[in-house]
Design a protein around this motif. Sequence first.
Motif, PDB file in Angstrom:
ATOM      1  N   ILE A 158      31.177  51.371  44.028  1.00 54.68           N
ATOM      2  CA  ILE A 158      29.844  51.232  43.650  1.00 54.68           C
ATOM      3  C   ILE A 158      28.937  51.646  44.767  1.00 54.68           C
ATOM      4  CG2 ILE A 158      27.716  49.690  42.917  1.00 54.68           C
ATOM      5  CD1 ILE A 158      29.875  48.352  41.050  1.00 54.68           C
ATOM      6  N   SER A 159      29.600  51.289  45.835  1.00 57.53           N
ATOM      7  CA  SER A 159      28.660  51.256  47.339  1.00 57.53           C
ATOM      8  C   SER A 159      29.626  51.527  48.329  1.00 57.53           C
ATOM      9  CB  SER A 159      27.790  50.337  47.482  1.00 57.53           C
ATOM     10  OG  SER A 159      27.022  50.455  48.837  1.00 57.53           O
ATOM     11  N   LYS A 160      29.396  52.092  49.539  1.00 56.05           N
ATOM     12  CA  LYS A 160      30.420  52.169  50.591  1.00 56.05           C
ATOM     13  C   LYS A 160      29.981  51.058  51.661  1.00 56.05           C
ATOM     14  CE  LYS A 160      32.847  55.794  49.440  1.00 56.05           C
ATOM     15  NZ  LYS A 160      34.399  55.455  48.861  1.00 56.05           N
ATOM     16  N   LYS A 161      28.772  50.812  51.533  1.00 59.36           N
ATOM     17  CA  LYS A 161      28.340  49.807  52.476  1.00 59.36           C
ATOM     18  C   LYS A 161      28.853  48.403  52.372  1.00 59.36           C
ATOM     19  CE  LYS A 161      23.549  51.615  52.325  1.00 59.36           C
ATOM     20  NZ  LYS A 161      22.250  51.290  51.644  1.00 59.36           N
ATOM     21  N   GLN A 162      29.278  48.022  53.560  1.00 58.77           N
ATOM     22  CA  GLN A 162      30.013  46.633  53.508  1.00 58.77           C
ATOM     23  C   GLN A 162      29.147  45.421  53.044  1.00 58.77           C
ATOM     24  OE1 GLN A 162      31.723  45.837  57.421  1.00 58.77           O
ATOM     25  NE2 GLN A 162      33.409  44.811  56.697  1.00 58.77           N
ATOM     26  N   GLU A 163      28.053  45.609  53.690  1.00 59.85           N
ATOM     27  CA  GLU A 163      27.004  44.722  52.799  1.00 59.85           C
ATOM     28  C   GLU A 163      26.812  44.492  51.620  1.00 59.85           C
ATOM     29  OE1 GLU A 163      22.699  42.801  53.921  1.00 59.85           O
ATOM     30  OE2 GLU A 163      23.078  45.020  54.501  1.00 59.85           O
ATOM     31  N   ASP A 164      26.983  45.493  50.977  1.00 58.36           N
ATOM     32  CA  ASP A 164      26.882  45.811  49.524  1.00 58.36           C
ATOM     33  C   ASP A 164      28.015  45.130  48.786  1.00 58.36           C
ATOM     34  OD1 ASP A 164      24.296  46.751  49.975  1.00 58.36           O
ATOM     35  OD2 ASP A 164      24.981  48.672  49.117  1.00 58.36           O
ATOM     36  N   GLN A 165      29.203  45.690  49.350  1.00 54.73           N
ATOM     37  CA  GLN A 165      30.648  45.064  48.764  1.00 54.73           C
ATOM     38  C   GLN A 165      30.702  43.687  48.869  1.00 54.73           C
ATOM     39  OE1 GLN A 165      33.719  47.668  50.502  1.00 54.73           O
ATOM     40  NE2 GLN A 165      33.036  49.174  49.545  1.00 54.73           N
ATOM     41  N   LYS A 166      30.116  43.254  49.920  1.00 56.89           N
ATOM     42  CA  LYS A 166      30.169  41.410  49.822  1.00 56.89           C
ATOM     43  C   LYS A 166      29.503  41.011  48.974  1.00 56.89           C
ATOM     44  CE  LYS A 166      30.881  40.895  54.952  1.00 56.89           C
ATOM     45  NZ  LYS A 166      30.321  40.551  56.075  1.00 56.89           N
ATOM     46  N   ILE A 167      28.109  41.481  48.460  1.00 57.21           N
ATOM     47  CA  ILE A 167      27.464  40.947  47.360  1.00 57.21           C
ATOM     48  C   ILE A 167      27.745  41.213  46.157  1.00 57.21           C
ATOM     49  CG2 ILE A 167      25.157  41.256  46.445  1.00 57.21           C
ATOM     50  CD1 ILE A 167      25.023  39.898  49.261  1.00 57.21           C
ATOM     51  N   ILE A 168      28.437  42.446  45.952  1.00 57.57           N
ATOM     52  CA  ILE A 168      29.273  42.544  44.714  1.00 57.57           C
ATOM     53  C   ILE A 168      30.391  41.833  44.540  1.00 57.57           C
ATOM     54  CG2 ILE A 168      30.573  44.420  43.532  1.00 57.57           C
ATOM     55  CD1 ILE A 168      29.011  46.558  45.027  1.00 57.57           C
ATOM     56  N   LYS A 169      31.085  41.306  45.438  1.00 55.29           N
ATOM     57  CA  LYS A 169      32.381  40.253  45.264  1.00 55.29           C
ATOM     58  C   LYS A 169      31.743  38.944  45.024  1.00 55.29           C
ATOM     59  CE  LYS A 169      35.774  42.960  47.993  1.00 55.29           C
ATOM     60  NZ  LYS A 169      36.411  43.237  48.974  1.00 55.29           N
ATOM     61  N   LYS A 170      30.516  38.645  45.794  1.00 57.63           N
ATOM     62  CA  LYS A 170      29.981  37.436  45.568  1.00 57.63           C
ATOM     63  C   LYS A 170      29.396  37.195  44.062  1.00 57.63           C
ATOM     64  CE  LYS A 170      26.051  34.642  47.433  1.00 57.63           C
ATOM     65  NZ  LYS A 170      24.924  34.540  48.428  1.00 57.63           N
ATOM     66  N   LEU A 171      28.770  38.299  43.747  1.00 55.82           N
ATOM     67  CA  LEU A 171      28.361  38.357  42.059  1.00 55.82           C
ATOM     68  C   LEU A 171      29.545  38.036  41.131  1.00 55.82           C
ATOM     69  CD1 LEU A 171      26.015  38.999  40.330  1.00 55.82           C
ATOM     70  CD2 LEU A 171      26.322  41.446  40.315  1.00 55.82           C
ATOM     71  N   TRP A 172      30.584  38.953  41.695  1.00 49.53           N
ATOM     72  CA  TRP A 172      31.718  38.763  40.581  1.00 49.53           C
ATOM     73  C   TRP A 172      32.177  37.277  40.633  1.00 49.53           C
ATOM     74  CZ3 TRP A 172      36.856  37.726  40.887  1.00 49.53           C
ATOM     75  CH2 TRP A 172      37.716  38.439  40.129  1.00 49.53           C
ATOM     76  N   GLU A 173      32.214  36.567  41.740  1.00 48.82           N
ATOM     77  CA  GLU A 173      32.859  35.420  41.754  1.00 48.82           C
ATOM     78  C   GLU A 173      31.899  34.330  40.889  1.00 48.82           C
ATOM     79  OE1 GLU A 173      34.670  33.726  45.577  1.00 48.82           O
ATOM     80  OE2 GLU A 173      33.952  35.599  46.344  1.00 48.82           O
ATOM     81  N   GLU A 174      30.676  34.722  41.265  1.00 50.98           N
ATOM     82  CA  GLU A 174      29.712  33.824  40.445  1.00 50.98           C
ATOM     83  C   GLU A 174      29.909  33.837  39.166  1.00 50.98           C
ATOM     84  OE1 GLU A 174      27.312  31.722  42.003  1.00 50.98           O
ATOM     85  OE2 GLU A 174      27.997  31.691  43.908  1.00 50.98           O
ATOM     86  N   ILE A 175      29.983  34.939  38.777  1.00 47.46           N
ATOM     87  CA  ILE A 175      29.999  35.344  37.209  1.00 47.46           C
ATOM     88  C   ILE A 175      31.219  34.620  36.732  1.00 47.46           C
ATOM     89  CG2 ILE A 175      30.444  36.935  35.257  1.00 47.46           C
ATOM     90  CD1 ILE A 175      28.523  38.838  37.245  1.00 47.46           C
ATOM     91  N   TYR A 176      32.194  34.777  37.498  1.00 51.19           N
ATOM     92  CA  TYR A 176      33.688  33.972  37.061  1.00 51.19           C
ATOM     93  C   TYR A 176      33.509  32.606  36.812  1.00 51.19           C
ATOM     94  CZ  TYR A 176      38.544  32.589  37.413  1.00 51.19           C
ATOM     95  OH  TYR A 176      39.990  32.116  37.065  1.00 51.19           O
ATOM     96  N   ASP A 177      33.048  31.941  38.008  1.00 46.67           N
ATOM     97  CA  ASP A 177      32.642  30.453  37.970  1.00 46.67           C
ATOM     98  C   ASP A 177      31.460  30.140  36.728  1.00 46.67           C
ATOM     99  OD1 ASP A 177      34.120  30.258  40.338  1.00 46.67           O
ATOM    100  OD2 ASP A 177      32.748  30.280  41.724  1.00 46.67           O
ATOM    101  N   HIS A 178      30.862  30.853  36.606  1.00 44.95           N
ATOM    102  CA  HIS A 178      29.851  30.628  35.369  1.00 44.95           C
ATOM    103  C   HIS A 178      30.781  30.687  34.035  1.00 44.95           C
ATOM    104  CE1 HIS A 178      26.273  30.187  33.076  1.00 44.95           C
ATOM    105  NE2 HIS A 178      26.687  31.246  32.166  1.00 44.95           N
ATOM    106  N   ILE A 179      31.754  31.793  34.031  1.00 41.46           N
ATOM    107  CA  ILE A 179      32.506  31.719  32.486  1.00 41.46           C
ATOM    108  C   ILE A 179      33.242  30.365  32.581  1.00 41.46           C
ATOM    109  CG2 ILE A 179      34.159  32.928  31.461  1.00 41.46           C
ATOM    110  CD1 ILE A 179      33.216  35.503  32.735  1.00 41.46           C
TER     111      ILE A 179
END
Length: 193
Positions: A158-179
């Motif tokens: 989705i993005s090559k920026k390391q900062e963006d990738q951290k946010i993507i992983k954080k978002l993914w984890e938060e959604i997993y926890d919400h489920i």
Amino acid sequence: MLNYKNEFDWQFSLEFLSNKTKFKKNQCNKEDTQERAYRIKNLMKELPTYKILNERNTNGITSKLCPRCEKEEETWEHIWVCEENEFSLRETIEEGIEIVIIKMKSKEEEEMKKEIKIVQDILCSFTEVLYGSSIILIKKTREWEMLRGIYNNRYNLISKKQEDQKIIKKLWEEIYDHIKKGFGTKDVAMLFN
């Protein structure tokens, strides 16, 4: 066998499954142990469903039927698709995304404003990956990969920026926890705690 296209990010997936994304060192506290146990059982589809508990002759459970719908065996997959669930998997994911954004907006810090901007920029691509067909899990979307705790490499594109990738992983984890915490009904959520 089906992962010949390097579809999964196994490094992140294994860090996530072993709870090293929240605890940087091996922990032995109750919360960490329970979380790792859930994630591993979920990956292996070994959550304590009525089918599994009945086969193990646990606590006098005499039926494999789902206690909510009483129509089908309560298997790992049935938990997520039972017609008696208050919300579908997709509705729960979308609610999780909204909650993540609301949490971010409630914080006044400049860093959070930056994260919100990143989430807004990547959200369309993120959901496109998430709702796309899984190459590995036949006749399933990548939502089901997330559900099992497997991080798809397509998120990394989705993005090559390391900062963006951290946010993507954080978002993914938060959604997993919400489920995990809020899926379907309170009865289902109790299985996971």
